[in-house]
Design an enzyme around this catalytic site. Structure first.
Site, mmCIF file in Angstrom:
data_model
loop_
_atom_site.group_PDB
_atom_site.id
_atom_site.type_symbol
_atom_site.label_atom_id
_atom_site.label_comp_id
_atom_site.label_asym_id
_atom_site.label_seq_id
_atom_site.Cartn_x
_atom_site.Cartn_y
_atom_site.Cartn_z
ATOM 1 N N SER A 1 43.594 20.925 62.524
ATOM 2 C CA SER A 1 43.896 19.682 63.257
ATOM 3 C C SER A 1 44.217 18.548 62.295
ATOM 4 C CB SER A 1 42.701 19.274 64.128
ATOM 5 O OG SER A 1 42.429 20.268 65.078
ATOM 6 N N HIS B 1 47.695 19.042 61.414
ATOM 7 C CA HIS B 1 48.597 18.685 62.520
ATOM 8 C C HIS B 1 48.698 17.176 62.731
ATOM 9 C CE1 HIS B 1 48.360 22.978 64.303
ATOM 10 N NE2 HIS B 1 49.507 22.794 63.692
#
Lengths: 385, 385, 385, 385
Positions: free
Chosen positions: C67, C70
């Site tokens: 994450s 991302h």
């Protein structure tokens, strides 16, 4: 403001040594080991002010629970019967409903004027058990009406996180008064719901259900078993008044305890046995010990009733049946309170007949005396109903 | 003796290569890839004799299932719509009831004269799946009315282990005729029961339930959700006739499909979302794909409807909700049939309004034609009712 | 004090209308719809002071999560890839360990000097979901390192209720340094644990488990599946570096994605199929859609990977297998963190090989750049290790 | 051919009235009420021929079970200790492995030469319990080695549906001999598996597990708990020989029974209590009754040991802990046998150290005598190993 206060003398039984913390806080895990000569009386009690996350609720109605009776009653030596967590003097009462009349600065989930009920289990939300979602096993449990001021009073302060709204019930019934009366039944209904549908993981619609004892928790179990699609609900109860209520709630059969009960019960199930057995009599030695032949394969025994001492169980018979015993306490978490409220609001859960009579707050002592006979299902105090 | 036989031509689609076993047995896993020009007609069929563990049942009533319709209907190229396991020619029909009129030498659990219904899934009891108790996933499955002779006939032979007695329903209703009609609904009710209460492990009384599609399986889901204590049951269905039946069964709201359905549904749940979503429309691309906002945390999607092709799902939205999808097929095992029968016998499961009209066996083709419009809930053939 | 701060521009995509609350708070549910040109840099950040129930933790180590990557990476138009809840600028980082150096007045469960890790999900404990114990679906969720200051910094403040002690790991390994490194893996291990053992209710020792994707979450799933008695653990992963780590962790087989994977996988299970499938690649269209033939009856698909868009699933095939899809997110509640810590402390869970290399806080940008290739399993920042 | 036959006299105890069916079949539910002066001896027994669905297995190895000992031992009045279902004379033995040497005409799932073990529970597959998948509660149960000829013999005939192949174990170990020895442990391992992972629905990796009694079933529980990721496994056992094996299997702590055990056990869990308690001592009054303080919230007590009489349990204490008792018997269904075989084949389940010594079939009486002292874990007969 007025509240029903319970006083008792701090006289630990011979051999019971109170810990330092117990002596300091007067908060004890085993009430029946310490408290003597309990008495209840209407008294002037402090007017609660809400903490940051708390609301003050103006009480509408408050039921009398079996636990309330066990705090009020004593054994031959004058010791309180109730074996659990307690601190006295305290305002008792924990099955209640009311209107929010004041709220702390951080409160977001309820508003002034909301009709609400609240959980009795005051779980901390931070301990190891709470972090697992096992709120009923909270390591720092306080109990409203047992260790902190309860609801047989004009007002009570509770954290918003224990509050649940009754608006949907009021909408369906078209009567705030009725919603508030049913609202005061949500707590005992939730105790039964926890045992039968949360602790027990084997409920399927079409199950056959036996309820031992038709006091408030047993009757709540009867009502819920019917609402949840049990295809046979049998209650066993010695008191004729309570048997009548069980019948009104829709139990298929209501029996008196008897010696050959096992045989009769098996017959009612057409030889197939019960899938769910609810012990709500607080007398497992009488209700569970003899119960062997009328268990279905995979039967679940939900033990809610409180009792001192050891219960002799025939585990060999349970093995042959692949049976299990779920020991249940409390009503917190798992969507229990809101599920019960939804069931009452949908009209599928019929609980009204459980209420035998309403008394004013001042007449609480009369109601307590009457309940000694255990003929009534639920006596309820109305405050500002 | 007479039976409704389905004939179809063996014409594998371009690109579909039937296995040697399929060519030999004419038993194929994907019916819609092979069978063309299906036709049904009353025909003289063999009089069944019971095997050692079998009984012969004189059929009383047999419902027409959506699968029966899909075997009867074809696509633009004339191929059968039904995508599953089939062998033709065969007597169809699998939602039935009747009386035991003959029994094999080893039969112990039913007797001559018993009113019974029977499972359609003919699980072997010996394969790896069956030994795990996963009868619906039997590796050697035969299906009554699909691969072996079915119940739109005067007689059918079935193993006793698939039979379940209807005596308790007859006792409650006081009418063998009514018991036999309800008995012919046990199979579709069981398909719904399997999805909602066995495959789905999250049912709790008080749940909010959405049923997509109010054909027989959707209506069965509505009836069961109500019997099992769902506090809100909403059905969505395009056909006005079926919406009417959903209402009669007690659904709280019955809606037509619409573009902004998601929003409306969320509103009906007071913003809380549905705990259970039943896909019984066989159109998951229409019914599940757009359904994101009205799922409760921990929601269970029970997928029963059959559909070819891929269903696009927004798994990211499901993650935010901790949702799950249970793909369900069949009705065998887990006490499903007897639970449904108990619920019908107790009067808690109201299914009668599902039956729109009865037709004689000879008029089956008329009933099939009428059902093409999907306005009726359940059309049923009476044989010796 | 120093922290790794992520900055991005507030430029809602065409067609995305930010709500008033979102505009005010800069806290948005769908990050990839709003944030553009994200950049990370070491920065001087505020020195945290503990609230009443908070502790300040001196960070020892902090892993870089998928994450995090991302949030750092963008699409062709410059929008952040991460689709979830975010607020910027913010100190990122949420897989961490450290020492308690300061504590609020009400803190009881941890002490100064304790080695701890903490949950990233900052669940409120008061909303409807939290009261059900569904902390991962908290209605008022904050996320450490996403919406509130994170752990790629010298210090972070967190509520004691999110903290879990690492003492048992230190005791077994005899090394605080090793305990703190393993402690920084507890969060990703817990995300996998939640999916495979909590959301999935079908795990039994002896299961066959397929893990799609061997990034940190996939590798965590491999390690846990082995520790929990999966008798066959197969990982599929395109990057050779990650495949090597999967093998080191003990996966029985580690494969590259391929066209005929379905067939090969089925063969590895001796035709029996996988009982558990973990989607940890974030590419369900590639990993789940083609996966039909190698599912065991009753198979559970645990979907952890995050992906935009719709995933086409063959629900008909899932029905034939009685399969289910569990959509999983988060790691809170249910005893997950303490269970992972116990497993690490007992030596049964082998996770150390997941850590490829340690970087200093200042070198975070180098580590982020290197991770773009997705060859490494886990890169970790050491702060005061 | 040769087999170990158990003979006993039919002398119902005073007050026990055998039913007509019992008198006719000599098959009784409560063996210890009827059978006197049991004796075992090698004898010439009939050479079995396979029924249609049966195979004949040439026995390789057969373990001696606690139940075998209880059939062999008597009380002061000479009555057999074993309290369960029995018919004599009978060839005993039910923990076995061997090679298929003959097979009935309908057998499909095993072939001549296959190495196999087989279930002892001979469930009918047709009764109400079997149709629910509850094979261990079969209404028509026969038990191999108890009511039908067993495996302490050269050959035994069993239905193919009870057989499970050992090929994967042979492949891993590279030794048929070792596979056949481990194969003869599958049955007791499966009895433990059923209790701990099937009946108990609360197992999660990281659990703390207490095993009371380190006989074969207790040791099997220890081995499985470790393989399944229990982070703390403690065994309690009086016999030094068995404690040594528990240690070899990897138990973290192995204790002798003692008065203050409760306190010590709680300490080993760092005050957190055990999540799983396995009663495998057959002495629940000693092992469960005093066990109150060391239960974790939500603890599961798995009761496998067989005992006559009533077990006094403190249900009030269990309520405070939200504990449950699962009564377990058998090993059939639910994928238990194949899961155990998979675990042995993967090398994750270490069970070999349970076998103390091998005896020839003829020396069975010597082995039985030696086992009277309960110092050994598992003594095994080799036949054609």
């Amino acid at each position: 403001v007025i509240g029903i206060e319970l006083h008792a003398d701090w006289e630990p039984r011979n051999g019971y040594v109170a810990t330092g913390a117990e002596q300091l806080s007067r908060r004890v895990n085993k009430g029946s080991m310490v408290w003597r000569n309990p008495q209840i009386r209407p008294a002037v009690v402090p007017d609660p002010a809400p903490g940051e996350h708390q609301v003050v609720i103006e009480i509408a109605a408050c039921g009398i629970c079996g636990s309330d009776m066990h705090m009020y009653e004593c054994d031959a030596e004058g010791y309180m019967l109730y074996p659990g967590l307690t601190r006295f003097p305290n305002v008792i009462g924990h099955e209640f409903s009311g209107r929010v009349v004041e709220s702390g600065s951080a409160v977001r989930s309820v508003r002034l004027g909301d009709l609400v009920t609240a959980e009795e289990m005051q779980w901390c939300g931070r301990c190891r058990s709470c972090r697992r979602g096992l709120f009923n096993a909270c390591d720092n449990l306080e109990e409203l009406g047992f260790t902190v001021p309860g609801a047989m009073a004009q007002y009570v302060a509770v954290d918003e996180k224990y509050c649940w709204k009754l608006a949907d019930i009021a909408e369906r019934t078209g009567s705030e008064r009725e919603a508030l009366q049913l609202g005061a039944l949500v707590e005992p209904l939730s105790v039964a719901y926890n045992a039968v549908f949360v602790r027990n993981q084997h409920h399927q619609p079409g199950n056959y259900c036996l309820v031992q004892g038709a006091g408030p928790i047993g009757l709540a179990s009867v009502a819920l078993a019917l609402a949840a699609g049990c295809a046979l609900v049998v209650a066993v109860e010695p008191a004729v008044g309570r048997r009548r209520v069980a019948k009104e709630l829709g139990a298929h059969y209501v029996l008196e305890p008897a010696d050959d009960l096992d045989e009769n019960l098996l017959h009612l199930t057409r030889g197939q046995g019960f899938d769910i057995v609810v012990e709500a009599a607080g007398a497992p030695t009488l209700t569970l010990t003899p119960l062997e032949r009328c268990l279905s394969p995979n039967a679940a025994i939900c033990h809610i009733g409180r009792s001192n001492g050891l219960t002799p169980l025939n585990l060999e018979a349970y093995q042959r049946r692949s049976a299990q015993v779920y020991a249940a306490q409390g009503h917190a978490g798992n969507g229990i309170f809101p599920s019960v409220i939804r069931l009452l609001a949908s009209g599928q859960l019929i609980a009204g007949p459980m209420i035998n009579e309403l008394f004013s707050l001042e007449d609480a002592p009369i109601a307590f005396r009457r309940l000694r006979s255990r003929q009534d299902a639920k006596l309820m105090l109305h405050v500002n109903l």
